[in-house]
Design a protein around this motif. Structure first.
Motif, PDB file in Angstrom:
ATOM      1  N   ARG A  89       0.793  -1.231   0.000  1.00  0.00           N
ATOM      2  CA  ARG A  89       0.000   0.000   0.000  1.00  0.00           C
ATOM      3  C   ARG A  89       0.821   1.275   0.000  1.00  0.00           C
ATOM      4  O   ARG A  89       0.262   2.354  -0.130  1.00  0.00           O
ATOM      5  N   GLU A  96      -6.077   3.395   6.856  1.00  0.00           N
ATOM      6  CA  GLU A  96      -6.245   3.076   5.440  1.00  0.00           C
ATOM      7  C   GLU A  96      -6.163   1.583   5.131  1.00  0.00           C
ATOM      8  O   GLU A  96      -6.172   1.193   3.974  1.00  0.00           O
ATOM      9  N   VAL A  97      -6.069   0.744   6.146  1.00  0.00           N
ATOM     10  CA  VAL A  97      -5.980  -0.696   5.935  1.00  0.00           C
ATOM     11  C   VAL A  97      -7.384  -1.253   5.747  1.00  0.00           C
ATOM     12  O   VAL A  97      -8.243  -1.099   6.617  1.00  0.00           O
TER      13      VAL A  97
END
Length: 114
Positions: A89, A96-97
């Motif tokens: 990522r 944001e996972v």
């Protein structure tokens, strides 16, 4: 030594670690906060071992040693996950996972081909 001082210190360390786990966005800082919480538990175990006479001698220190081994294993696995997340990522922000897999839609033509 008065046992109140290490207990209060451990409570402050644990509270600081809890704050770090709940408020930080960076995964490495979250792991550091978890380590801080584990060190607070170690301080409580060793203090309890020195102040309370238990049936087993030095049992608090042995449990603290097990917690140190567990913390080392947790850091090894945690850093491996963080590095893999960064490779995939390009960020280690916990917000944001994605926690779920994206849904895969199958076309009607693909179903007929099966």
């Amino acid at each position: 030594m008065r046992p109140v001082v290490p207990y209060v210190t451990a409570a402050l360390l644990f509270g600081l670690g809890t704050y770090g786990v709940l408020r930080r966005r960076n995964a490495v800082l979250v792991l550091m906060a978890v380590e801080l919480m584990l060190n607070a538990v170690n301080l409580i175990l060793v203090t309890a071992d020195t102040t309370v006479r238990a049936a087993l001698p030095h049992s608090g220190q042995v449990f603290a040693l097990f917690v140190i081994v567990l913390a080392a294993a947790e850091i090894g696995v945690g850093l491996a996950i963080v590095l893999q997340l960064y490779r995939l990522r390009a960020t280690v922000a916990v917000d944001e996972v994605p926690l779920t897999e994206p849904s895969v839609t199958v076309d009607a033509d693909a179903r007929e081909a099966r």
